[in-house]
Enzyme design. Structure first.
Site, PDB file in Angstrom:
ATOM      1  N   CYS A 184      31.788  34.362  25.881  1.00 26.54           N
ATOM      2  CA  CYS A 184      30.574  33.721  26.380  1.00 26.54           C
ATOM      3  C   CYS A 184      29.712  34.721  27.139  1.00 26.54           C
ATOM      4  O   CYS A 184      30.171  35.360  28.089  1.00 26.54           O
ATOM      5  CB  CYS A 184      30.920  32.538  27.287  1.00 26.54           C
ATOM      6  SG  CYS A 184      29.466  31.693  27.924  1.00 26.54           S
ATOM      7  N   ARG A 187      28.044  33.411  31.233  1.00 25.00           N
ATOM      8  CA  ARG A 187      28.988  32.942  32.249  1.00 25.00           C
ATOM      9  C   ARG A 187      28.512  33.097  33.677  1.00 25.00           C
ATOM     10  O   ARG A 187      29.183  32.654  34.601  1.00 25.00           O
ATOM     11  CB  ARG A 187      30.326  33.681  32.088  1.00 25.00           C
ATOM     12  CG  ARG A 187      31.205  33.120  31.020  1.00 25.00           C
ATOM     13  CD  ARG A 187      32.474  33.928  30.874  1.00 25.00           C
ATOM     14  NE  ARG A 187      32.286  35.119  30.083  1.00 25.00           N
ATOM     15  CZ  ARG A 187      33.154  36.121  30.045  1.00 25.00           C
ATOM     16  NH1 ARG A 187      34.250  36.076  30.801  1.00 25.00           N
ATOM     17  NH2 ARG A 187      32.938  37.168  29.276  1.00 25.00           N
ATOM     18  N   TRP A 356      22.960  25.549  27.254  1.00 26.57           N
ATOM     19  CA  TRP A 356      21.660  25.662  26.606  1.00 26.57           C
ATOM     20  C   TRP A 356      21.729  26.839  25.635  1.00 26.57           C
ATOM     21  O   TRP A 356      22.632  27.667  25.694  1.00 26.57           O
ATOM     22  CB  TRP A 356      20.537  25.862  27.623  1.00 26.57           C
ATOM     23  CG  TRP A 356      20.846  26.901  28.644  1.00 26.57           C
ATOM     24  CD1 TRP A 356      20.648  28.242  28.558  1.00 26.57           C
ATOM     25  CD2 TRP A 356      21.467  26.672  29.915  1.00 26.57           C
ATOM     26  NE1 TRP A 356      21.102  28.865  29.692  1.00 26.57           N
ATOM     27  CE2 TRP A 356      21.610  27.928  30.542  1.00 26.57           C
ATOM     28  CE3 TRP A 356      21.906  25.524  30.586  1.00 26.57           C
ATOM     29  CZ2 TRP A 356      22.171  28.077  31.812  1.00 26.57           C
ATOM     30  CZ3 TRP A 356      22.465  25.666  31.832  1.00 26.57           C
ATOM     31  CH2 TRP A 356      22.588  26.929  32.447  1.00 26.57           C
ATOM     32  N   GLU A 361      20.860  32.340  18.658  1.00 26.96           N
ATOM     33  CA  GLU A 361      21.801  31.417  18.018  1.00 26.96           C
ATOM     34  C   GLU A 361      21.092  30.520  17.009  1.00 26.96           C
ATOM     35  O   GLU A 361      21.641  30.189  15.960  1.00 26.96           O
ATOM     36  CB  GLU A 361      22.496  30.558  19.075  1.00 26.96           C
ATOM     37  CG  GLU A 361      23.321  31.355  20.059  1.00 26.96           C
ATOM     38  CD  GLU A 361      23.912  30.451  21.124  1.00 26.96           C
ATOM     39  OE1 GLU A 361      24.870  29.737  20.814  1.00 26.96           O
ATOM     40  OE2 GLU A 361      23.380  30.457  22.248  1.00 26.96           O
TER      41      GLU A 361
END
Length: 1203
Positions: A184, A187, A356, A361
């Site tokens: 991730c 973070r 979000w 992506e």
């Protein structure tokens, strides 16, 4: 979760990104040896070295012991060691000969159901590790609570084979799992994860309701908030709760006859499963899939998401007008729903979480990947790019414009999104934070580097170490694949009617379940009980839509703040801006917590909580600094310790005091400093005017803001009207008196009522200090403490005295009670409680506020019958009035704040006088016992030193008597001062000591001191000079003589302690004693501030600015303000500085505890000042109720935190 590429099943890291920067990734390499230098790897695997590499920073070797991975940033040359990797809980997928770091779903890292229950030893080992992590995080490691919790877990595992997490542990574990997720990139916001506990869920229907509320909360009309909903854990011998969809919101993929896919090819399989379960597809490119939810041992059930829950964004381009015609869209909320959450060995197979999007992506992966929507070439053709050759870079150009369109569209729709440059920059900051906090950070380089602009982002040049910590998110097999668990088979198709009914039922449950699980904590700090009463009213209001609990600050563990969702604070301010006594421990703990915006390398900025609370102002550069940082913060900044907390604060006080609502202001400020989100501006209630109306307006606004934030409650205004209506407040039939066998013991009774230790002293003597010719009286009360340890004190401390009401007033009030019990019969109040499902049945429950006592004793010792009744009490009396005219008048007084305040200010009526004004009011005894406020202790400065008068406490008390209604009304007496003046030697006095550590002589007797106190303001200084006299005579010390400035009316009438002061001056305690006379015949009026200005200006400046001396001021609020202003002018004049600079100097003096104030309440001579303040407050309150100004607004010139 701030960005979800990290953990979402959007497979495939960018191609060819293994690189040399992935070194140290393989778990089999382990932390035992340092990672090899990248220069030894094949050149083809290395990124090009910078042409001008900066010199490496000096290496800071970790402590001696095992070798840790050496991690280099090739952009700046810095080197760190990842010591956290030594705590890795699980081997990675790699072997000594094979690197499998680029596998999307490594089998070794999947959470698969065990064929049997976990071994108790293994579970206990993981549980102990997690419990140790939790208690270390709250700084309670090794405490009794820590050891007890470990024993509880061990016993539970031994008895049941598993254990249950406490809610605070679940919150901590879910946040840590996000923090530990190596894939991730977002973070840095891990501390802001909102955790919803759904472990009480029992069916797929309830699951859907929880999920709908999760989507509603997280979407937040486009201002996305990170959240996780945790369903019940995996249990041996039982199936799992599962969400079959990989994300809560997904677009369908329909397989066509020619093998192509319409919609999202990644979702073909789940689309076909939904169709098999009764879904009628729409066959569009962007059809939102229904959810397949499964409760243990049941087949999955199909649920359609209500369209109003799913926020979608149509995509358009800021300059390419044809882009909108492509008909592209995407949903706002990325919510991963098929991963397993592991905490302390417990597995939660259903724990959907959301954050979000990072723009790439959507723009690169979802829309451009060949196995997804694959629009790249279509866009390139529309852009007239040459797609025949790769050297034209048409793919890169088209991809960039698609990403531009995504960012533009989301920003245009006001939907949260972050670009990949901001996201990766925030990850670098997160790495830095974690290196400082934990010694490292697990990170999967292949997933952290975004799919476009690789080396243009800072993460590309950062070596990373990948390892796996617990708690963690893990992949798990799809529930319909592999060895089918019980209940996963396909059942018959549901009819459309059945599906529609399911949606209808779920929609009706929305809000109800949310209210059940959104907890609210209401904290109060109170000296008089009014803040407690307001907090209880707030609890009744919030019960309409939340699950609230009401706690006193001294009952609350401040470490729980890190795991709270919603906190409301109602608190008073005591004395000179201090917390109420039951809020002192809370205040101290709050100041010790660390936050993201208030770190400072300068130790002088870490002030004690009382001093800082009294110093906070908008002009404080430290406060201004973190407020600016807070305003500039975004979703790519780290969250504070209270990142998930929403809060609002209401303060009670009097604008007549220089530190109006100082403690409430400080709590409000501190909670924001620590990362909390303020739901509503600080509310302030002025006891001089409209306090109850101000609270009711603020409470309604706070309730409405909370309902909107957490997406619960339907009509906040109606709920508030219902709660504050007089018909709801008190009903005669719900209260009764019950006879009690035991009578009252006064001291235990007072301890019960005031919730504090009390002691009984006795009167030694009472002496009038004023001349017999004076029309007023000031008494010296000498108390015998009997050597009780609880009544030990230091000069400057306060004594609290619990007086009774006057017997004549009590008897007159008893004669008005309509149904009095027998005069000598002890009674208790009982209240009829409604039953609740699963709770106790309806029945009579004793009200614990008062101990069993007679009605006469209650009115004498425990209940306030002299203060003007509140608007709330007047509303109750209006419902008991038999005459319509009186009923209307009482109702009008209770509803019109200005009319009430004018009535109260002019008459200042006791309860008996109100009943005389409205004689038709019936007065039930239960109403008196439940609705009258408590009779509060009266505080006095101690007027003695224990070294001089061991076993004694002396008080200097002005005996109060006055007439209301411009001197034409009835005669009123001070409750405590009048009682003390009438006592005889041997009479008991219930009392206690309240320390005043900020009002004590400096430990160094050589420091000069100036004491300023007119009238009874001389009280604490008598203890000072007695202590110094003892030091001189018994210890042989030679302290620097002090200066005393005293004020009184006339030298022949009220010059208190004149002989004692002269004796102390002769013995070297005082160097100068100056007296101001305000009513001396044939002399102009002179006040203490005049003495300071005309005779002591140079000395004041020298003592405070050059000799590091101290100044003590004791008296009423008006005098203290005048002295403060005079000192400010003196410092400006003598120090050749601007007035504002002098004010800053006084602020520093306060922070250094060299300017001390002991301020007591309103006196009769402050009427002009308080009238002006009341006029300001009226204007302010009316504008607040109209919404014209925020609740924290202060009228010009009323900044009570500035000199």
């Amino acid at each position: 979760m701030g960005n979800l590429k990290s953990v979402a099943q959007e497979p495939g890291p960018p191609c060819g990104l293994g690189l040399g920067l992935g070194l140290g990734l393989c778990g089999k390499q382990g932390p035992a040896t340092p990672a090899p230098e990248p220069s030894r790897a094949p050149a083809s695997l290395l990124p090009p070295a910078p042409e001008h590499s900066p010199p490496s920073s000096p290496l800071t070797q970790p402590p001696e012991g095992p070798k840790f991975p050496r991690v280099k940033n090739w952009e700046v040359g810095s080197i760190t060691y990842d010591t956290l990797s030594a705590q890795a809980q699980q081997d990675g997928p790699c072997t000594p000969r094979r690197c499998l770091g680029s596998l999307v779903f490594p089998r070794k890292l999947q959470g698969r159901p065990s064929p049997g229950p976990p071994a108790p030893e293994q579970l206990l080992s993981q549980a102990r590790d997690f419990i140790n992590q939790y208690y270390s995080s709250i700084k309670r490691s090794g405490s009794q609570a820590h050891e007890q919790r470990l024993q509880e877990v061990e016993a539970e595992v031994a008895a049941t084979g598993t254990y249950q997490l406490r809610e605070s542990e679940l919150v901590f574990g879910a946040k840590q799992a996000w923090r530990n997720a190596p894939r991730c990139v977002g973070r840095i916001q891990w501390g802001k994860l909102q955790v919803f506990d759904a472990r009480d869920c029992r069916s797929a229907q309830e699951m859907f309701t929880y999920i709908c509320n999760h989507i509603k909360y997280a979407t937040n009309r486009g201002n996305l908030r990170s959240a996780i909903t945790v369903f019940p854990q995996r249990c041996p011998g039982r199936g799992d709760f599962r969400i079959w969809n990989s994300q809560l919101v997904r677009y369908a993929g329909y397989r066509q006859q020619d093998g192509s896919v319409r919609g999202d090819p990644a979702n073909v399989e789940i689309t076909e499963l939904c169709i098999q379960h009764g879904w009628t597809p729409g066959n569009g490119r962007f059809d939102v899939l229904p959810l397949l939810l499964q409760a243990p041992d049941d087949p999955p059930e199909l649920f359609l998401l209500p369209p109003e829950l799913v926020l979608e964004v149509p995509l358009e381009h800021p300059t390419l007008e044809w882009f909108a015609a492509l008909g592209l869209r995407w949903y706002a909320l990325p919510a991963v729903s098929n991963m397993l959450l592991e905490i302390g060995g417990l597995e939660f197979p259903a724990a959907p979480f959301s954050g979000w999007y990072m723009s790439t992506e959507i723009g690169t992966r979802n829309l451009c990947d060949p196995h997804r929507y694959n629009i790249l070439e279509d866009v390139a053709v529309c852009m007239d790019l040459d797609t025949r050759t790769t050297s034209s870079l048409w793919k890169d150009k088209a991809a960039v414009e698609i990403n531009v369109a995504v960012l533009h569209s989301y920003q245009l729709a006001k939907v949260t999104i972050v670009d990949h440059h901001a996201a990766t920059a925030s990850f670098m900051k997160h790495l830095e934070n974690e290196q400082k906090a934990r010694g490292g950070c697990p990170a999967d380089w292949a997933w952290i580097v975004p799919p476009i602009s690789g080396s243009l982002t800072p993460v590309f040049h950062q070596e990373m170490v990948n390892y796996f910590l617990s708690p963690a998110f893990r992949y798990q097999p799809d529930p319909w694949k592999g060895s089918a668990a019980k209940g996963t088979g396909i059942t018959r198709k549901k009819t459309f009617k059945e599906v529609a009914n399911a949606v209808k039922i779920s929609a009706s449950l929305m809000g109800t379940v949310m209210a059940k699980r959104v907890k609210a904590t209401i904290l109060y700090g109170s000296e008089t009980g009014r803040a407690q009463s307001y907090a209880q009213q707030l609890g009744r209001l919030f019960r309409k839509a939340f699950d609230p609990r009401v706690l006193c600050m001294d009952e609350y563990d401040v470490v729980s703040l890190e795991h709270e969702t919603l906190v409301l604070v109602v608190t008073s301010t005591f004395g000179n801006g201090d917390p109420p006594e039951n809020g002192e421990s809370f205040a101290a703990a709050l100041m010790e917590m660390s936050g993201p915006y208030n770190s400072s390398p300068r130790p002088e900025q870490h002030k004690s909580y009382k001093i800082r609370f009294n110093s906070i102002s908008c002009s404080d550069p430290l406060v201004s600094s973190w407020r600016r940082k807070r305003k500039e913060s975004s979703n790519t900044d780290s969250a504070g310790a209270l990142g998930t907390l929403r809060f609002c604060v209401f303060g009670l006080g009097s604008r007549a005091y220089p530190h109006f609502c100082a403690f409430a202001r400080a709590v409000d400020t501190r909670l924001e400093e620590l990362g909390g989100e303020r739901l509503l501006q600080l509310g302030q209630g002025d006891e001089l005017c409209g306090q109850e109306e101000a609270f009711r307006g603020w409470a309604q606004a706070a309730f409405q803001a909370a309902c909107e934030t957490f997406c619960v409650g339907e009509d906040a205004k109606a709920a508030a009207r219902d709660i504050f209506s007089p018909k709801r407040s008190w009903k005669r039939q719900r209260y009764r008196l019950s006879a009690q066998a035991e009578g009252l013991q006064l001291l235990p009774g007072l301890i019960h009522v005031h919730r504090r230790k009390m002691f009984q002293a006795t009167i030694r003597s009472v002496e009038n200090l004023q001349s017999s010719k004076s029309t007023r009286a000031t008494i010296l009360v000498r108390l015998d403490t009997g050597g009780q340890e609880g009544l030990q004190y230091q000069p400057g401390d306060h004594i609290g005295v619990c007086p009774p009401n006057r017997p004549g007033l009590v008897e007159a009030l008893l004669s008005r009670v309509e149904d009095p019990p027998a005069p000598t019969e002890p009674v208790a109040v009982e209240q009829l409680e409604k039953g609740s499902p699963g709770g106790p049945p309806p029945g009579w429950v004793r009200d614990p506020r008062l101990p069993p006592c007679t009605l006469r004793q209650a009115l004498t010792f425990f209940l306030d019958i002299t203060s003007p009744p509140s608007p709330q009490l007047l509303r109750l009396l209006s419902t008991l009035a038999e005459e319509p005219r009186e009923q209307q008048e009482l109702e009008a007084l209770s509803q019109d704040p200005r009319r009430y305040e004018e009535w109260k200010w002019f008459r200042c009526p006791t309860l008996l006088e109100v009943l005389e004004q409205f004689p038709s009011v019936a007065l039930p005894a239960p109403l008196l016992l439940t609705q009258l406020p408590l009779l509060q202790p009266r505080y006095y400065s101690v007027s003695s030193a224990p070294s001089t008068h061991p076993g004694e406490i002396h008080l200097t008390v002005a005996v109060l008597a006055y007439r209301t209604q411009d001197g034409l009304g009835p005669l009123h007496y001070g409750v405590c001062s009048t009682w003390l003046s009438q006592l005889k030697p041997g009479d008991p006095v219930p009392c206690f000591i309240r320390g005043a550590p900020s009002f004590r002589l400096p430990p160094d007797p050589s420091l000069p001191c100036i004491l300023v106190g007119p009238g009874t303001g001389i009280a604490p200084f008598r203890g000072f000079w007695q202590e110094r006299l003892h030091d001189i005579e018994s210890k042989g010390l030679q302290p620097t003589p002090m200066t005393l400035v005293f004020g009184c009316r006339c030298s022949q009438l009220d010059h208190l302690y004149r002989d004692e002061v002269q004796n102390a001056q002769q013995r070297g305690v005082f160097g100068r004693v100056l007296t101001a006379f305000s009513r001396e015949p044939d002399n102009p009026k002179t006040y203490v501030q005049d003495i300071l200005r005309t005779e002591l200006a140079a000395e004041v400046h020298r003592v405070l600015c050059l000799e590091r001396g101290h100044m003590f001021v004791c008296g009423d609020v008006t005098m203290a303000t005048n002295v403060l202003q005079t000192v400010q002018r003196i410092l400006a004049t003598e120090g050749d500085m601007e007035l504002d600079e002098a004010g800053d100097v006084i602020g520093v003096l306060r922070d250094q505890q060299r300017y001390h104030e002991d301020i007591f309440g309103l006196t009769l001579r402050t009427q002009e000042v308080t009238s002006r303040i009341r006029t300001q407050s009226f204007s302010l309150q009316e504008r607040q109720l109209r919404g014209a100004v925020p609740w924290a607004f202060d009228p010009p010139g009323s900044d009570t935190n500035s000199p």
